[in-house]
Write an enzyme that holds these catalytic residues in place. Sequence first.
Site, mmCIF file in Angstrom:
data_model
loop_
_atom_site.group_PDB
_atom_site.id
_atom_site.type_symbol
_atom_site.label_atom_id
_atom_site.label_comp_id
_atom_site.label_asym_id
_atom_site.label_seq_id
_atom_site.Cartn_x
_atom_site.Cartn_y
_atom_site.Cartn_z
ATOM 1 N N ARG A 44 45.875 24.441 46.795
ATOM 2 C CA ARG A 44 46.048 24.993 48.057
ATOM 3 C C ARG A 44 45.452 26.544 48.624
ATOM 4 O O ARG A 44 45.317 26.875 49.620
ATOM 5 C CB ARG A 44 47.465 24.911 48.768
ATOM 6 C CG ARG A 44 47.958 23.790 48.653
ATOM 7 C CD ARG A 44 49.560 23.623 48.858
ATOM 8 N NE ARG A 44 50.244 23.888 47.384
ATOM 9 C CZ ARG A 44 51.557 23.799 47.166
ATOM 10 N NH1 ARG A 44 52.507 23.512 48.254
ATOM 11 N NH2 ARG A 44 51.994 23.907 45.974
ATOM 12 N N ASN A 102 51.160 29.773 47.845
ATOM 13 C CA ASN A 102 50.712 28.602 47.637
ATOM 14 C C ASN A 102 49.155 28.694 48.159
ATOM 15 O O ASN A 102 48.392 27.973 48.067
ATOM 16 C CB ASN A 102 51.330 27.504 48.235
ATOM 17 C CG ASN A 102 52.648 27.296 47.339
ATOM 18 O OD1 ASN A 102 52.611 27.269 46.147
ATOM 19 N ND2 ASN A 102 53.789 27.075 48.157
ATOM 20 N N LYS A 149 38.124 57.538 37.498
ATOM 21 C CA LYS A 149 38.624 56.634 36.822
ATOM 22 C C LYS A 149 38.603 56.874 35.402
ATOM 23 O O LYS A 149 37.877 57.830 34.929
ATOM 24 C CB LYS A 149 37.192 55.479 36.888
ATOM 25 C CG LYS A 149 37.601 54.267 35.971
ATOM 26 C CD LYS A 149 36.591 53.560 35.177
ATOM 27 C CE LYS A 149 35.981 54.162 33.952
ATOM 28 N NZ LYS A 149 35.050 53.737 33.347
ATOM 29 N N TYR A 198 32.465 61.928 41.804
ATOM 30 C CA TYR A 198 33.004 60.737 41.002
ATOM 31 C C TYR A 198 32.959 60.962 39.622
ATOM 32 O O TYR A 198 32.164 61.897 38.994
ATOM 33 C CB TYR A 198 31.802 59.593 40.893
ATOM 34 C CG TYR A 198 32.192 58.724 39.937
ATOM 35 C CD1 TYR A 198 33.143 57.757 39.976
ATOM 36 C CD2 TYR A 198 31.526 58.488 38.906
ATOM 37 C CE1 TYR A 198 33.581 56.870 39.149
ATOM 38 C CE2 TYR A 198 31.677 57.484 37.726
ATOM 39 C CZ TYR A 198 32.826 57.065 38.107
ATOM 40 O OH TYR A 198 33.139 55.833 36.949
ATOM 41 N N TYR A 201 27.593 55.986 32.865
ATOM 42 C CA TYR A 201 27.014 54.882 32.472
ATOM 43 C C TYR A 201 25.538 54.730 32.333
ATOM 44 O O TYR A 201 24.857 55.110 33.289
ATOM 45 C CB TYR A 201 27.536 53.611 33.471
ATOM 46 C CG TYR A 201 27.450 52.308 33.277
ATOM 47 C CD1 TYR A 201 27.715 51.607 31.946
ATOM 48 C CD2 TYR A 201 26.535 51.557 34.275
ATOM 49 C CE1 TYR A 201 27.399 50.149 31.722
ATOM 50 C CE2 TYR A 201 26.335 50.005 34.031
ATOM 51 C CZ TYR A 201 26.656 49.497 32.779
ATOM 52 O OH TYR A 201 26.521 48.280 32.592
HETATM 53 C C1 UD1 Z 1 58.456 24.248 43.651
HETATM 54 C C2 UD1 Z 1 59.721 23.224 43.699
HETATM 55 C C3 UD1 Z 1 60.565 23.648 45.025
HETATM 56 C C4 UD1 Z 1 60.728 25.207 45.314
HETATM 57 C C5 UD1 Z 1 59.408 26.018 45.273
HETATM 58 C C6 UD1 Z 1 59.799 27.366 45.282
HETATM 59 C C7 UD1 Z 1 59.573 21.685 42.108
HETATM 60 C C8 UD1 Z 1 59.545 19.794 42.144
HETATM 61 N N1 UD1 Z 1 59.742 22.098 43.657
HETATM 62 O O1 UD1 Z 1 57.758 23.526 44.780
HETATM 63 O O2 UD1 Z 1 61.770 22.928 45.137
HETATM 64 O O3 UD1 Z 1 61.382 25.098 46.971
HETATM 65 O O4 UD1 Z 1 58.694 25.396 44.161
HETATM 66 O O5 UD1 Z 1 58.428 27.953 45.437
HETATM 67 O O6 UD1 Z 1 59.824 22.291 41.068
HETATM 68 N N2 UD1 Z 1 53.562 23.895 37.349
HETATM 69 C C9 UD1 Z 1 53.152 23.707 36.241
HETATM 70 N N3 UD1 Z 1 52.877 22.333 35.712
HETATM 71 C C10 UD1 Z 1 52.896 21.459 36.743
HETATM 72 C C11 UD1 Z 1 53.264 21.644 38.100
HETATM 73 C C12 UD1 Z 1 53.513 22.861 38.492
HETATM 74 O O7 UD1 Z 1 53.055 24.491 35.373
HETATM 75 O O8 UD1 Z 1 52.838 20.205 36.403
HETATM 76 C C13 UD1 Z 1 53.788 25.316 37.949
HETATM 77 C C14 UD1 Z 1 52.685 25.802 38.904
HETATM 78 O O9 UD1 Z 1 51.685 26.536 38.426
HETATM 79 C C15 UD1 Z 1 53.412 26.765 39.829
HETATM 80 C C16 UD1 Z 1 54.783 26.407 39.560
HETATM 81 O O10 UD1 Z 1 54.850 25.603 38.469
HETATM 82 O O11 UD1 Z 1 53.402 28.164 39.304
HETATM 83 C C17 UD1 Z 1 55.394 25.754 40.924
HETATM 84 O O12 UD1 Z 1 54.528 24.545 41.057
HETATM 85 P P1 UD1 Z 1 54.359 24.166 42.693
HETATM 86 O O13 UD1 Z 1 53.313 22.993 42.644
HETATM 87 O O14 UD1 Z 1 53.635 25.612 43.424
HETATM 88 O O15 UD1 Z 1 55.623 23.715 43.190
HETATM 89 P P2 UD1 Z 1 56.144 23.696 44.660
HETATM 90 O O16 UD1 Z 1 55.370 22.567 45.356
HETATM 91 O O17 UD1 Z 1 55.751 25.328 45.460
HETATM 92 CA CA CA Z 2 54.709 27.060 44.679
#
Ligand code: UD1
Ligand code: CA
Length: 434
Positions: free
Chosen positions: A17, A235, A325, A340, A361
């Site tokens: 997204r 997201n 820096k 700088y 640099y």
């Molecule tokens: C999720 C929750 C939702 C909550 C929301 C809060 C679930 C099913 N849903 O939805 O209830 O309201 O977060 O922000 O848990 N990830 C993995 N492996 C996977 C899938 C996801 O590591 O297979 C990680 C993603 O990188 C992310 C996190 O888990 O960091 C959440 O996944 P995401 O797909 O963003 O869930 P949401 O749809 O936001």
């Molecule tokens: Ca999320």
Amino acid sequence: MSRPLAVICLAAGLGKRTKVSMPKVLLPLCGRTLAASALAAVVPLQPERTIVVLHHQKDVVQASLQTAVGSTLRELRFVDQGAPKGTGHAVQVAMAALGTFVGDVLVIYGDCPLITTDTLRELRALRTGGVPCAVLTAYPEDTTGLGRILRDDDGRFVGIREERDCSDDERAIDEINAGFYCFDSESLRAALRGLQPNNNQGEYYLTDAVAHFARQGSEVPTLEAADPTEIQGVNSLVDLANARVVMQERILLQHLQNGVLIADPGSTWIDQGVQIGADSRILPCTVIGTGCVIGRNCEVGPFAHLRGGTVLEDGAEIGNFVEAKKTVMGAGAKAKHLTYLGDATIGSRSNIGAGTITANYDGAHKHPTTIGDGCFVGSGTVLVAPTTMANGSMTGAGAIVKRGSALGENEVWVGVPARRLKLREPAPKRGGHA
Ligand code: UD1
Ligand code: CA
């Protein structure tokens, strides 16, 4: 003795997204990535073990997190989820990596960077006393895309429904799942075994494991986040921009409360992990990067840019259109205009004239510039690094100091290329004129 704590951070998702090619959890938020921001909140809880679940671009994500938080977390490990099949699947993989660990398991999502340590601590405290799991919830203004908390007529938690699986009535629920849970390890293992991908996305949802406890008759206590901004997930890039505003406001507030005079918070950017001493003044349109350390009674800005690794000792001043820096300014040293300074170490009370440039640099490597105490760098000087100026030395306006030069104590160098100004011999006496 409290129970051992393990943290699982989910960061394997692709982040479709956001529409950008960079892995979502590496998007920057006030000087730290999203995932590093989330993990920074667990550091004070001193978990015995931390597992980060990765997949998409795992090498980049791992390297980035190792650098950002590796030294602050005991036993930080990374596991590859393989093709991500949902948050429940991700936790299954992490639990396998935790082996026989017994204790509390705190699950956090790598895309929720605004959570605070206090809230996580409270969530953990809620789980003690025999319940299998405690869940963080919130009532945000905008519930779009979030899982809804389902309760029975007595208000008891019964489950979490993802928005895309909700009926119209369920979608109207204003209490949502924040994405933070504290589990008892044994209860979690048992619940994960029963997960089924029967939902709109065909994924294994961690949220179903939580519902499982309620179905078995266990109480699942919920903690309402005191501040709904804490649970804002990222997201999309719009979410990221909103999260930045929240994080920036928090950082500025903290410095103001510590006695730092920020003249115009609206135009001041200060990253996470910056230290500023009391009585320092930050003037408008100033950007201060992560890792900068500013002492007491310093002045920065207006229109200044301090980048990572810059240290201002007490009373140092950085003025208009100055970029520094990885530079150390000694106590009372000043660089007030159009300058700088890169990879430079500047002694106390030295004055860096307008338009000075450390040319650090050479196209392949960065080189240091060392300026001692009480030096005076004339306006428009270019110091081609590596260069050293011993205590009390000076350059004239417009001097180009060649690479490898070393100005001795109290010497004055001028010109292009700069050479030591020889003190004029006293004029020879010629007889008979007077
Ligand atoms: C999720 C929750 C939702 C909550 C929301 C809060 C679930 C099913 N849903 O939805 O209830 O309201 O977060 O922000 O848990 N990830 C993995 N492996 C996977 C899938 C996801 O590591 O297979 C990680 C993603 O990188 C992310 C996190 O888990 O960091 C959440 O996944 P995401 O797909 O963003 O869930 P949401 O749809 O936001
Ligand atoms: Ca999320």
